[in-house]
Write a protein that holds these residues in place. Structure first.
Motif, PDB file in Angstrom:
ATOM      1  N   PHE A 254      -9.334  -0.284  -7.342  1.00 44.27           N
ATOM      2  CA  PHE A 254      -8.918   0.426  -6.138  1.00 44.27           C
ATOM      3  C   PHE A 254      -7.643   1.210  -6.399  1.00 44.27           C
ATOM      4  CE2 PHE A 254     -11.247  -3.176  -4.241  1.00 44.27           C
ATOM      5  CZ  PHE A 254     -12.157  -2.453  -3.481  1.00 44.27           C
TER       6      PHE A 254
ATOM      7  N   ILE B 209       0.876   8.368  -9.108  1.00 45.91           N
ATOM      8  CA  ILE B 209       0.592   8.612  -7.688  1.00 45.91           C
ATOM      9  C   ILE B 209       1.816   9.221  -7.005  1.00 45.91           C
ATOM     10  CG2 ILE B 209      -0.254   7.563  -5.537  1.00 45.91           C
ATOM     11  CD1 ILE B 209      -2.203   7.536  -8.016  1.00 45.91           C
TER      12      ILE B 209
ATOM     13  N   GLY C 130       7.841  -8.661  -1.683  1.00 45.24           N
ATOM     14  CA  GLY C 130       8.537  -9.396  -0.636  1.00 45.24           C
ATOM     15  C   GLY C 130       9.918  -9.825  -1.072  1.00 45.24           C
TER      16      GLY C 130
ATOM     17  N   GLY D   1      10.440   1.472  -6.524  1.00 44.82           N
ATOM     18  CA  GLY D   1       8.983   1.635  -6.599  1.00 44.82           C
ATOM     19  C   GLY D   1       8.406   2.319  -5.378  1.00 44.82           C
TER      20      GLY D   1
ATOM     21  N   GLU E  26       5.154 -12.386 -12.785  1.00 41.45           N
ATOM     22  CA  GLU E  26       4.983 -11.545 -11.590  1.00 41.45           C
ATOM     23  C   GLU E  26       4.751 -10.101 -12.039  1.00 41.45           C
ATOM     24  OE1 GLU E  26       7.765 -12.309  -8.359  1.00 41.45           O
ATOM     25  OE2 GLU E  26       7.867 -10.170  -7.932  1.00 41.45           O
TER      26      GLU E  26
HETATM   27  C1  FAD Z   1      15.923  -4.256  -9.661  1.00 38.41           C
HETATM   28  C2  FAD Z   1      14.560  -4.632  -9.141  1.00 38.41           C
HETATM   29  C3  FAD Z   1      14.457  -5.437  -8.012  1.00 38.41           C
HETATM   30  C4  FAD Z   1      13.197  -5.804  -7.524  1.00 38.41           C
HETATM   31  N1  FAD Z   1      13.132  -6.602  -6.424  1.00 38.41           N
HETATM   32  C5  FAD Z   1      11.916  -6.972  -5.945  1.00 38.41           C
HETATM   33  C6  FAD Z   1      11.819  -7.814  -4.789  1.00 38.41           C
HETATM   34  O1  FAD Z   1      12.808  -8.210  -4.189  1.00 38.41           O
HETATM   35  N2  FAD Z   1      10.577  -8.156  -4.369  1.00 38.41           N
HETATM   36  C7  FAD Z   1       9.436  -7.728  -4.997  1.00 38.41           C
HETATM   37  O2  FAD Z   1       8.335  -8.066  -4.555  1.00 38.41           O
HETATM   38  N3  FAD Z   1       9.505  -6.929  -6.085  1.00 38.41           N
HETATM   39  C8  FAD Z   1      10.704  -6.542  -6.575  1.00 38.41           C
HETATM   40  N4  FAD Z   1      10.777  -5.740  -7.687  1.00 38.41           N
HETATM   41  C9  FAD Z   1       9.533  -5.347  -8.398  1.00 38.41           C
HETATM   42  C10 FAD Z   1       8.958  -3.977  -7.985  1.00 38.41           C
HETATM   43  O3  FAD Z   1       9.964  -3.105  -7.572  1.00 38.41           O
HETATM   44  C11 FAD Z   1       7.923  -4.092  -6.881  1.00 38.41           C
HETATM   45  O4  FAD Z   1       6.896  -4.960  -7.275  1.00 38.41           O
HETATM   46  C12 FAD Z   1       7.325  -2.723  -6.517  1.00 38.41           C
HETATM   47  O5  FAD Z   1       6.640  -2.875  -5.303  1.00 38.41           O
HETATM   48  C13 FAD Z   1       6.383  -2.147  -7.571  1.00 38.41           C
HETATM   49  O6  FAD Z   1       6.038  -0.820  -7.172  1.00 38.41           O
HETATM   50  P1  FAD Z   1       5.845   0.359  -8.225  1.00 38.41           P
HETATM   51  O7  FAD Z   1       5.438   1.568  -7.480  1.00 38.41           O
HETATM   52  O8  FAD Z   1       7.044   0.488  -9.088  1.00 38.41           O
HETATM   53  O9  FAD Z   1       4.636  -0.210  -9.062  1.00 38.41           O
HETATM   54  P2  FAD Z   1       4.330   0.071 -10.600  1.00 38.41           P
HETATM   55  O10 FAD Z   1       5.300  -0.696 -11.429  1.00 38.41           O
HETATM   56  O11 FAD Z   1       4.198   1.508 -10.866  1.00 38.41           O
HETATM   57  O12 FAD Z   1       2.901  -0.613 -10.710  1.00 38.41           O
HETATM   58  C14 FAD Z   1       2.733  -1.990 -10.521  1.00 38.41           C
HETATM   59  C15 FAD Z   1       1.230  -2.283 -10.468  1.00 38.41           C
HETATM   60  O13 FAD Z   1       0.696  -1.678  -9.302  1.00 38.41           O
HETATM   61  C16 FAD Z   1      -0.324  -0.749  -9.640  1.00 38.41           C
HETATM   62  N5  FAD Z   1      -0.202   0.377  -8.709  1.00 38.41           N
HETATM   63  C17 FAD Z   1       0.876   1.155  -8.464  1.00 38.41           C
HETATM   64  N6  FAD Z   1       0.588   2.062  -7.516  1.00 38.41           N
HETATM   65  C18 FAD Z   1      -0.697   1.853  -7.154  1.00 38.41           C
HETATM   66  C19 FAD Z   1      -1.592   2.473  -6.229  1.00 38.41           C
HETATM   67  N7  FAD Z   1      -1.230   3.505  -5.461  1.00 38.41           N
HETATM   68  N8  FAD Z   1      -2.856   1.991  -6.142  1.00 38.41           N
HETATM   69  C20 FAD Z   1      -3.268   0.942  -6.898  1.00 38.41           C
HETATM   70  N9  FAD Z   1      -2.478   0.326  -7.794  1.00 38.41           N
HETATM   71  C21 FAD Z   1      -1.202   0.773  -7.915  1.00 38.41           C
HETATM   72  C22 FAD Z   1      -0.086  -0.376 -11.098  1.00 38.41           C
HETATM   73  O14 FAD Z   1      -1.292  -0.007 -11.741  1.00 38.41           O
HETATM   74  C23 FAD Z   1       0.466  -1.688 -11.644  1.00 38.41           C
HETATM   75  O15 FAD Z   1      -0.600  -2.535 -11.962  1.00 38.41           O
HETATM   76  C24 FAD Z   1      12.024  -5.350  -8.187  1.00 38.41           C
HETATM   77  C25 FAD Z   1      12.138  -4.532  -9.321  1.00 38.41           C
HETATM   78  C26 FAD Z   1      13.392  -4.173  -9.793  1.00 38.41           C
HETATM   79  C27 FAD Z   1      13.484  -3.288 -11.001  1.00 38.41           C
END
Ligand code: FAD
Length: 311
Positions: free
Chosen positions: A174, A71, A126, A115, A307
């Motif tokens: 979705f 995306i 969060g 992300g 998570e």
């Molecule tokens: C160093 C580090 C620190 C982090 N700190 C935090 C933190 O403090 N809090 C926290 O909550 N998370 C944290 N995270 C985890 C992560 O960054 C978050 O959960 C982030 O929001 C995931 O987004 P992404 O785009 O990378 O998702 P992805 O990893 O690409 O996907 C995650 C899931 O979401 C789905 N997805 C992605 N985009 C869409 C879309 N447009 N529509 C439907 N489904 C979709 C994917 O299919 C998958 O199932 C951290 C990660 C790292 C590496």
């Protein structure tokens, strides 16, 4: 006209730097790409996976037959009628910075989270007491069901947000496309200061992503029985919220910091992170996850829940 990119490794699309070759990847930048993608999926009866920034998914090492829809609708980011409207492909970092530039408060907690906005909405990301759900007014998502794709709008109350949960995570059919956020005006200097403080706190307590690839927290913070909460509160001199204790604290108590299987290691700095020391394999990470869950269960009779998503 969409293009299927082939010969790619999912390793290059993950902040964990783990993953095998994928059958194909399509970049979705606008609604035309999206429609064309779903037509292709229907015609060829292909299985697919939605990818944002790859910061919350553990990809397996072997060949992936699915098509990846990456995306990338990251052009829309506007502030209109006191609301931010943002494409799901916009990075959280860009959104946080944009809010700051506009003098809007409410997203400071998200500074430093990798992300996209779509991924953050799905998992209700969060930190530091804040979460995506706090600012969401509306989510536009594409629903696919039996070959039909429909654009739908969800108000906050329809999104079923919970702790790292949402309707979009529960239902799995979705594709989050656009969000409308409601934020308050604040003092720019105060917003900047809060962001700098939180970033500093992150740097002190979490391994640096460019040095130690990871997916952030592996486990959700679990609910704990009274005696474990009392132990935590006494040791840390702080009160827990919602009967939850940090998963990292439980893992640390099991003396698992630094525990290693192959190149996958429980971070020395933050026990709820597993880091890739170089050539870690998905199955090594999974073995480490199993080991952590077993030890925490033996020691505390608490069942940890992932998570991250394991694909
Ligand atoms: C160093 C580090 C620190 C982090 N700190 C935090 C933190 O403090 N809090 C926290 O909550 N998370 C944290 N995270 C985890 C992560 O960054 C978050 O959960 C982030 O929001 C995931 O987004 P992404 O785009 O990378 O998702 P992805 O990893 O690409 O996907 C995650 C899931 O979401 C789905 N997805 C992605 N985009 C869409 C879309 N447009 N529509 C439907 N489904 C979709 C994917 O299919 C998958 O199932 C951290 C990660 C790292 C590496």
């Amino acid at each position: 006209m969409i293009k299927i990119e082939t010969g790619l490794s999912l390793r290059d699309f993950s902040t964990f730097r783990i993953g095998g070759e994928v059958a194909g990847l399509v970049r979705i930048k606008n609604e035309e790409d999206l429609q064309a993608f779903f037509q292709l999926i229907n015609k060829e009866k292909r299985d697919f996976f939605i990818l944002g920034g790859g910061s919350n998914v553990l990809f397996r090492d072997d060949y992936w037959h699915r098509l990846v829809a990456k995306i990338e609708n990251d052009q829309k980011l506007v502030f209109k009628n006191e609301k931010i409207i943002c494409g799901a492909g916009v990075t959280l970092a860009k959104l946080v910075n944009y809010a700051y530039e506009e003098g809007l408060t409410g997203l400071e907690w998200a500074v430093g989270i990798p992300g996209t906005v779509g991924g953050a909405i799905r998992g209700n990301a969060g930190a530091f007491g804040g979460q995506m759900a706090d600012s969401v007014e509306q989510v536009v998502a594409w629903e696919w069901k039996e070959g039909v794709v429909k654009k739908r709008t969800f108000l906050y109350q329809d999104c079923r947000f919970g702790y790292r949960e949402s309707l979009f995570k529960e239902e799995k059919n979705f594709l989050i496309w656009e969000v409308k956020l409601s934020l308050n005006f604040g003092k720019k200097e105060a917003i900047r200061k809060r962001m700098a403080e939180l970033l500093m706190q992150r740097k002190k307590t979490q391994p640096k992503l460019n040095q130690f690839p990871s997916l952030g927290s592996i486990f959700k913070n679990p609910m704990a029985p009274k005696e474990i909460i009392a132990l935590f509160e006494k040791e840390k001199q702080t009160k827990v919220k919602n009967h939850k204790v940090p998963a990292g604290w439980l893992i640390e108590k099991c003396k698992l910091k630094g525990q290693r299987i192959g190149d996958a290691q429980v971070s020395q700095l933050q026990a709820n992170f597993i880091v890739n020391l170089g050539q870690a394999k998905a199955n090594e990470v999974q073995q480490l996850i199993t080991l952590i869950k077993e030890k925490v269960w033996q020691e505390f009779r608490i069942q940890l829940e992932e998570e991250i998503e394991i694909c």
